[in-house]
Design a protein around this motif. Sequence first.
Motif, short mmCIF file in Angstrom:
data_model
loop_
_atom_site.label_atom_id
_atom_site.label_comp_id
_atom_site.label_asym_id
_atom_site.label_seq_id
_atom_site.Cartn_x
_atom_site.Cartn_y
_atom_site.Cartn_z
N CYS A 106 0.18 0.49 3.32
CA CYS A 106 0.62 -0.01 2.16
C CYS A 106 1.66 0.51 1.61
O CYS A 106 2.16 0.42 0.67
CB CYS A 106 -1.30 0.14 1.06
N HIS A 107 2.37 0.38 2.00
CA HIS A 107 4.04 0.49 2.15
C HIS A 107 4.32 2.75 1.55
O HIS A 107 4.89 2.87 0.87
CB HIS A 107 4.85 0.09 1.00
N MET A 108 3.14 3.06 1.59
CA MET A 108 3.36 4.72 1.17
C MET A 108 3.38 5.53 2.48
O MET A 108 2.60 4.47 3.69
CB MET A 108 1.76 4.97 0.97
N LYS A 109 4.36 5.72 2.86
CA LYS A 109 4.78 7.17 3.42
C LYS A 109 4.39 8.11 3.67
O LYS A 109 4.17 9.10 3.12
CB LYS A 109 6.42 7.17 3.52
N MET A 110 3.67 8.72 5.28
CA MET A 110 2.36 9.98 5.48
C MET A 110 3.11 10.75 6.61
O MET A 110 3.44 9.78 7.48
CB MET A 110 0.90 9.24 5.97
N ARG A 111 3.63 11.95 6.15
CA ARG A 111 4.25 12.04 7.38
C ARG A 111 3.05 12.89 8.93
O ARG A 111 3.59 12.42 9.86
CB ARG A 111 4.71 13.90 6.77
N ASN A 112 1.61 12.48 8.71
CA ASN A 112 0.83 12.32 9.33
C ASN A 112 0.02 11.04 9.34
O ASN A 112 -0.79 11.42 8.35
CB ASN A 112 0.68 13.75 9.88
N ASP A 153 -5.70 -4.16 -0.67
CA ASP A 153 -4.61 -3.94 0.22
C ASP A 153 -4.91 -3.01 1.47
O ASP A 153 -4.14 -3.20 2.01
CB ASP A 153 -3.56 -3.18 -0.32
N ALA A 154 -5.95 -2.53 1.27
CA ALA A 154 -6.42 -2.16 2.80
C ALA A 154 -7.80 -1.15 2.69
O ALA A 154 -9.28 -1.71 1.65
CB ALA A 154 -5.89 -0.60 2.42
N LEU A 155 -8.70 -0.67 3.85
CA LEU A 155 -10.17 -0.51 3.21
C LEU A 155 -9.60 0.95 4.43
O LEU A 155 -9.24 0.96 4.75
CB LEU A 155 -10.59 -1.24 4.90
N THR A 156 -10.68 1.67 3.57
CA THR A 156 -11.15 2.84 3.81
C THR A 156 -12.88 2.58 4.70
O THR A 156 -13.91 2.00 4.19
CB THR A 156 -11.46 4.28 3.10
N LEU A 157 -13.39 2.27 5.67
CA LEU A 157 -14.64 3.21 6.34
C LEU A 157 -14.77 4.14 6.98
O LEU A 157 -13.60 4.39 7.58
CB LEU A 157 -14.31 1.51 7.36
N ILE A 158 -15.81 4.53 7.11
CA ILE A 158 -16.97 4.28 5.89
C ILE A 158 -17.45 5.38 4.82
O ILE A 158 -17.19 6.51 5.12
CB ILE A 158 -18.39 4.47 7.27
N ASN A 159 -18.04 4.93 3.84
CA ASN A 159 -18.59 6.08 3.27
C ASN A 159 -19.62 6.61 3.58
O ASN A 159 -20.32 6.64 5.01
CB ASN A 159 -19.38 5.60 1.93
N SER A 160 -20.80 7.60 3.32
CA SER A 160 -21.87 8.73 4.32
C SER A 160 -22.54 7.46 4.49
O SER A 160 -23.20 6.39 3.77
CB SER A 160 -22.00 9.34 3.46
N PRO A 185 -1.50 -0.15 -4.49
CA PRO A 185 -1.71 -0.36 -3.59
C PRO A 185 -3.41 -0.12 -4.29
O PRO A 185 -3.78 0.89 -5.09
CB PRO A 185 -1.64 0.30 -2.50
N VAL A 186 -3.92 -1.16 -4.07
CA VAL A 186 -6.03 -1.06 -3.96
C VAL A 186 -6.55 -0.81 -2.29
O VAL A 186 -6.87 -1.39 -2.07
CB VAL A 186 -6.53 -1.84 -4.88
N ILE A 187 -7.25 0.43 -2.26
CA ILE A 187 -7.97 0.23 -0.82
C ILE A 187 -9.48 0.70 -1.46
O ILE A 187 -9.60 1.06 -2.38
CB ILE A 187 -7.11 1.95 -0.53
N VAL A 188 -10.35 -0.28 -0.88
CA VAL A 188 -11.57 -0.11 -1.16
C VAL A 188 -12.31 0.50 0.16
O VAL A 188 -12.51 0.23 1.09
CB VAL A 188 -12.06 -1.44 -0.94
N LYS A 189 -12.98 0.95 -0.49
CA LYS A 189 -14.35 2.10 0.61
C LYS A 189 -15.86 1.42 0.80
O LYS A 189 -16.09 1.70 -0.41
CB LYS A 189 -14.04 3.69 0.29
N LEU A 190 -16.06 1.23 1.50
CA LEU A 190 -17.10 0.33 2.04
C LEU A 190 -18.44 1.59 2.69
O LEU A 190 -17.79 2.66 3.51
CB LEU A 190 -17.55 -0.76 3.03
N THR A 191 -19.25 0.95 1.92
CA THR A 191 -20.62 1.74 2.85
C THR A 191 -21.28 1.64 4.12
O THR A 191 -20.42 -0.92 4.26
CB THR A 191 -21.71 1.44 1.90
N PRO A 192 -21.64 1.97 4.81
CA PRO A 192 -22.17 1.30 6.50
C PRO A 192 -23.36 1.35 6.03
O PRO A 192 -24.04 0.09 7.03
CB PRO A 192 -21.62 2.73 7.46
#
Lengths: 276, 276, 301, 301
Positions: free
Chosen positions: D7-13, D181-188, D156-163
């Motif tokens: 999402c246009h965020m630069k991360m060093r790792n 803009d992105a997804l985070t998978l998975i919550n607990s 940017p808006v990232i959405v964290k989803l449940t499995p």
Amino acid sequence: MVKDKIMHVPQVLKIKRVVEETPTVKTFYFPWEVKDEDNNQFPTPGQFFMVWNFSDEKPMSISRIDPVKGEIGISVKMVGPFTQSLHKLHENDQLGLRGPYGGGFEIAGSRILAVGGGIGMAPVAAFTEAASSRGVKVDTITAATTQSEILFAERLEKAGASVFPTTDDGSHGFCGFATELAEKLLNEGNYDMVVACGPEIMMQKLFLITEKFQIPAQFSLERYMKCAVGICGQCCVDDVGWRICVEGPVFWGDQLRMISEFGKYRRDASGIKNKF
Amino acid sequence: MVKDKIMHVPQVLKIKRVVEETPTVKTFYFPWEVKDEDNNQFPTPGQFFMVWNFSDEKPMSISRIDPVKGEIGISVKMVGPFTQSLHKLHENDQLGLRGPYGGGFEIAGSRILAVGGGIGMAPVAAFTEAASSRGVKVDTITAATTQSEILFAERLEKAGASVFPTTDDGSHGFCGFATELAEKLLNEGNYDMVVACGPEIMMQKLFLITEKFQIPAQFSLERYMKCAVGICGQCCVDDVGWRICVEGPVFWGDQLRMISEFGKYRRDASGIKNKF
Amino acid sequence: MLEVEICHMKMRNPTVLAAGVLGSTSSSLNWAARSGAGAVVTKSFALESNKGYPNPTTVEVEGGIINAIGLSNPGVEAFKGELEKLEGNVPHIASIYGSTPEDFASLASQVEDLVDALELNVSCPHAMEGCGAAIGQDPDLTSNIVGAVKKSVKIPVIVKLTPNVTDIVEIARAAESAGADALTLINSLGPGMRIDPETAHPVLSNRFGGMSGPAIKPVALRCVYQTYQNVKIPIMGVGGITNYQDVVEFLYAGASCVQIGTAVMYHGLEVFQNINTGLEKFMRDKNYQTVEEMVGMAHQM
Amino acid sequence: MLEVEICHMKMRNPTVLAAGVLGSTSSSLNWAARSGAGAVVTKSFALESNKGYPNPTTVEVEGGIINAIGLSNPGVEAFKGELEKLEGNVPHIASIYGSTPEDFASLASQVEDLVDALELNVSCPHAMEGCGAAIGQDPDLTSNIVGAVKKSVKIPVIVKLTPNVTDIVEIARAAESAGADALTLINSLGPGMRIDPETAHPVLSNRFGGMSGPAIKPVALRCVYQTYQNVKIPIMGVGGITNYQDVVEFLYAGASCVQIGTAVMYHGLEVFQNINTGLEKFMRDKNYQTVEEMVGMAHQM
């Protein structure tokens, strides 16, 4: 939490070298080291690996075990699509190995008759070398259809064993079945034990011979396998229920007496019985 | 798979006996054995347990550690609903203990001044006994509001320490704050190290005193805790971020200098800052 | 002391060999019974034979395994030959699967006389097209299948549910309303996946496989606890049980008995005897007279 | 070599401190950044302060932990004080939760200037009434919330989803369609449960808690793999990652970067540096030039 030891995962290794043993058999050598921090064990003769070619996975016997060189060898006879795909591989190609699984042959006695039929020579070769290196006198029958298919004769002579080749067509060594030669040797010699691997029909005949001679014997069996870790039930044998992958693949003669399907039938991938 | 060592689970134990130390403090003794097959460790002075009364769970310092008798003691001051519920318990009642957690006091030097204020005497008592038993000369200030609340004086004398009681109201021992007595003793004696646990205001003053005397000192801090295993972040301290449950609860004086919130504020269960 | 009764089946102890673990032959089922299991469930079978997926079908993961055997079985006709040879003084439960209520009903009738109960596998997370979890994730389909089987047989009908749904209670209620005599909770979790870091290949040929083993125990336990609060029929608890303490947890959560599967990989069939010995000692220490007393105790806390 | 851009965020790792692990103060977030994390996500916060559940809120299980902290936080007003003190040359991501699209939108606007991106927590399996997984299990609700947030902020808006749903792809698609803009998978995972065998007490005060740790890795990996096939937006993979091999698996499955949480319990904050060192060595051995090359490779097999 102390980290689990996770063992039942294919370890993808590069083929160190490929040896063409006969027109239909190749041996693939892999580096195999046992370090404290990993979960590898050094296999013993008679154990097997699940070999993964990235589209299927099948049990294969170990034909060579060399802890000094840090390598193991797996000998593959070309019999179908899976083994054909293996035969196309070269040095530095990759395969996955999961295992070693099952129990190996026990080494006991001071004079042993080892009998290998066809690709059944793979574990018999590993056994012959291991027993010879412990100072046991081993006479090894290596049986094949014809001269060009005789496996491991030279290698086992070098290891100190007496090698008795036999071919169905008489093109080399004794002419006839391995079981006939075995009976002849048992009549002549004074053996403490027999070990064998080969077509189940051969082993069944050999089993009857060892019964007649009242000589202890170990046999390595083969069945269709899926999980190889003792739970899917695919390789269970009637009527006792034992799993070839855990209680086997090597059984003593008196254990074989409890395996009623021995020499009679085996189950396919769906569990349907196929007669030998 | 080799079975995990699962450590962070409350172990429900029967109370071996209850000792009424003062009108507001009781010590609960539990059997504690360390066997190879289980995951218990023997705690060291300064470590704590998460104590579960089946409706809530809070960190409590260990006040007595006796590997010979195979027991540990946890001293509880009645200050709210949770500790009230504990005070109602008797011999053979059950509590859950999870831990031990955190790092303990280091024992170093040959003459130590130990300072405990109120229920802060719990880890200081365990430390005093452990250090004394190693032949270290320990002078222990046990500070309370009034005579009846003085903790562990007799026990620590027996352990070989010199005990200096002090009460806010002068009803017993030195009259005044623990910090005043500590300064007096540091002026008189030749100490290698100070260890302390008590109200954070007391520890802050004592910290300044040890700075003045340039004497190494260890302090045991307390914060609201949830997981106690270093991940929930509840007990992290500003500005360095350290977790009281893992990097603490005991810190050296020079570490304290990096804990900017020390003596100033602490966070409640929701994370809101409360000033001391 | 360990005896339990589920759906009028008397079991000498509450440990049952779970479906899909050995159980593809009478030999292995009889062996499990001899080894101390209180009852045995067959590997799932269907009307027609099925070779399942190509290997690899099983791979280890942290705290368990994932597998995608793919419901291999020789078909009901061949399997009846196995069922006829079942021995041992334990209840025998046939696990069946299919894709329609008619499949299930037909299978059920064909084996009714050979077993003591049926377990409907509507929840295999790696079943082929139209079978498996796709059914057990739909309350209506589940209900139709249970109803059809109940109409065609008199023996008890147990329904095995998948945890891989938004709300397991909804499915459990559907099964109960349709006449299920008991529930088995849970089938394997996920599904999960493992990728070989050397080659980027998914290890299982089916890519995804159902998780089993100790790692899934917390989820199984929650499913049992939650379902116990919402249905009246008995529950067989299954998921990651390897020792008697695990059994105690499941009983407390509301299971009337338990099934054991992947533990056989870690401990062999001796696991049944070991668990039963441990459980009996525990019950003596705690002064329990019957297993039943322990069932659901966590709900009183 | 380890640099990634999401999402246009630069991360060093590609290693990110996951939400809910430390992260409740700027101090701990800064510490994680100093320890080598490529980006950090705050603990979830809401409009109002919340003490969460009583203890016990965390207990270990096989291969991980279950927790029901209950989204404790000091409320957005107090939390802004923390966000203002964020340091380190890494992207800062605020995890927010609420019960309505308006809650989320309001929170988002209030912190937009203080962080680089938002992560919407619509998936906490132990949230109190009306928050948490109840949202992330419903594609319409998820869609409404994402839409509302997208309208109110530019970051940017990232959405964290449940499995813990029957079909995670359905929810992922809903989030994508609503503009995520992105997804985070998975919550607990789960939730799961643990019962004390001595007393029959559920250990967690909330009885159920979300599972995290190595045990959930196979399920997380499958969710990433499955979702990658069905959405175009990048995925942050999370679930049981403890070493660089795990990271490789997630990249191969389709994650563009990974989040790390429970591993901090096992290995401390050094886990970031250790993973990054291992990953760099691995990439050199395998002749990868960029992390991006590895993303999704398992799909070509």
